[in-house]
Design an enzyme around this catalytic site. Sequence first.
Site, PDB file in Angstrom:
ATOM      1  N   SER A  16     -48.264  35.982 -44.417  1.00  0.00           N
ATOM      2  CA  SER A  16     -48.784  35.635 -43.011  1.00  0.00           C
ATOM      3  C   SER A  16     -50.288  35.558 -43.456  1.00  0.00           C
ATOM      4  O   SER A  16     -50.809  34.538 -42.731  1.00  0.00           O
ATOM      5  CB  SER A  16     -48.452  37.127 -42.554  1.00  0.00           C
ATOM      6  N   ARG A  68     -46.925  45.889 -67.292  1.00  0.00           N
ATOM      7  CA  ARG A  68     -48.076  45.472 -66.392  1.00  0.00           C
ATOM      8  C   ARG A  68     -49.220  44.479 -67.381  1.00  0.00           C
ATOM      9  O   ARG A  68     -49.441  43.457 -66.770  1.00  0.00           O
ATOM     10  CB  ARG A  68     -48.657  46.760 -65.931  1.00  0.00           C
ATOM     11  N   MET A  93     -47.812  42.638 -53.991  1.00  0.00           N
ATOM     12  CA  MET A  93     -47.327  44.123 -54.150  1.00  0.00           C
ATOM     13  C   MET A  93     -47.202  44.732 -55.560  1.00  0.00           C
ATOM     14  O   MET A  93     -46.324  44.911 -56.313  1.00  0.00           O
ATOM     15  CB  MET A  93     -45.848  44.405 -53.729  1.00  0.00           C
ATOM     16  N   LEU A  96     -52.601  46.264 -60.219  1.00  0.00           N
ATOM     17  CA  LEU A  96     -53.227  45.373 -61.325  1.00  0.00           C
ATOM     18  C   LEU A  96     -53.897  46.174 -62.362  1.00  0.00           C
ATOM     19  O   LEU A  96     -54.637  47.199 -62.066  1.00  0.00           O
ATOM     20  CB  LEU A  96     -54.360  44.400 -60.736  1.00  0.00           C
ATOM     21  N   ASN A 110     -59.311  42.001 -51.264  1.00  0.00           N
ATOM     22  CA  ASN A 110     -57.754  41.921 -50.538  1.00  0.00           C
ATOM     23  C   ASN A 110     -58.198  42.352 -49.263  1.00  0.00           C
ATOM     24  O   ASN A 110     -59.111  42.935 -49.031  1.00  0.00           O
ATOM     25  CB  ASN A 110     -57.593  43.304 -51.499  1.00  0.00           C
ATOM     26  N   HIS A 112     -56.631  45.249 -46.310  1.00  0.00           N
ATOM     27  CA  HIS A 112     -55.580  46.408 -46.211  1.00  0.00           C
ATOM     28  C   HIS A 112     -55.592  46.756 -44.585  1.00  0.00           C
ATOM     29  O   HIS A 112     -56.712  46.455 -43.821  1.00  0.00           O
ATOM     30  CB  HIS A 112     -56.322  47.662 -46.703  1.00  0.00           C
ATOM     31  N   ASP A 148     -57.257  50.412 -53.278  1.00  0.00           N
ATOM     32  CA  ASP A 148     -57.827  50.447 -51.745  1.00  0.00           C
ATOM     33  C   ASP A 148     -59.097  51.316 -52.029  1.00  0.00           C
ATOM     34  O   ASP A 148     -59.633  51.986 -50.919  1.00  0.00           O
ATOM     35  CB  ASP A 148     -56.700  51.225 -50.867  1.00  0.00           C
ATOM     36  N   GLU A 177     -56.340  40.846 -38.473  1.00  0.00           N
ATOM     37  CA  GLU A 177     -56.455  40.410 -40.174  1.00  0.00           C
ATOM     38  C   GLU A 177     -56.605  38.850 -40.226  1.00  0.00           C
ATOM     39  O   GLU A 177     -57.307  38.314 -41.184  1.00  0.00           O
ATOM     40  CB  GLU A 177     -55.308  40.994 -40.780  1.00  0.00           C
TER      41      GLU A 177
END
Length: 203
Positions: A16, A68, A93, A96, A110, A112, A148, A177
Amino acid sequence: MPARKRVAVLISGRGSNLRALIEASETGADYPARIALVLSNKADAEGLRIAREHGIETAVIESRGKERAAFDAEMHALLQSKGIELICLAGFMRLLTPEFVQAWYGRMINIHPSLLPAFKGTQVHERVVASGVRVTGCTVHFVSPEMDEGPIILQATVPVPPDATPQSVAAAVLEQEHALYPQALRLLAEGKLTIEGQRVRVL
């Protein structure tokens, strides 16, 4: 006019915010960034189709079953090989590794769906409604190793009326957003953001 920055958008799902970034980059030559690559950790991510519809190169690096560090190293190598300069996370999702974040620190952002530092993590809108807060919103921030918690670039607010539901709040926040993320990418691509500790100065 300087060359537009080559941007990779990392996704895991519907894309989106990806669509909002693509549309902003297609508005004219004055937008300083170009979406050069859309990279997903899931082959069935809907955002890949959106990217292809706009003639944007796509890539998939499956994360399932990979450590990872190995996944991030493969992703880093691909981004470098494509000449990527900036990264936008859009519903990506995956947590990192600190090594990957450090390699791209100051060049990776990013979005949020809350007014950070409030309501970090997931199930944001459900927690917002349950908490009784009167205002929520969204935040674009630089990515740091802690989830975050990176320095905040821009925020937009959304009222939470007494009859709000998680679904109504989510829809209102998503609208903000889509306007906020392209603004933040513009500032980053124009070199107008400076990180000073945990604060961001907009030049």
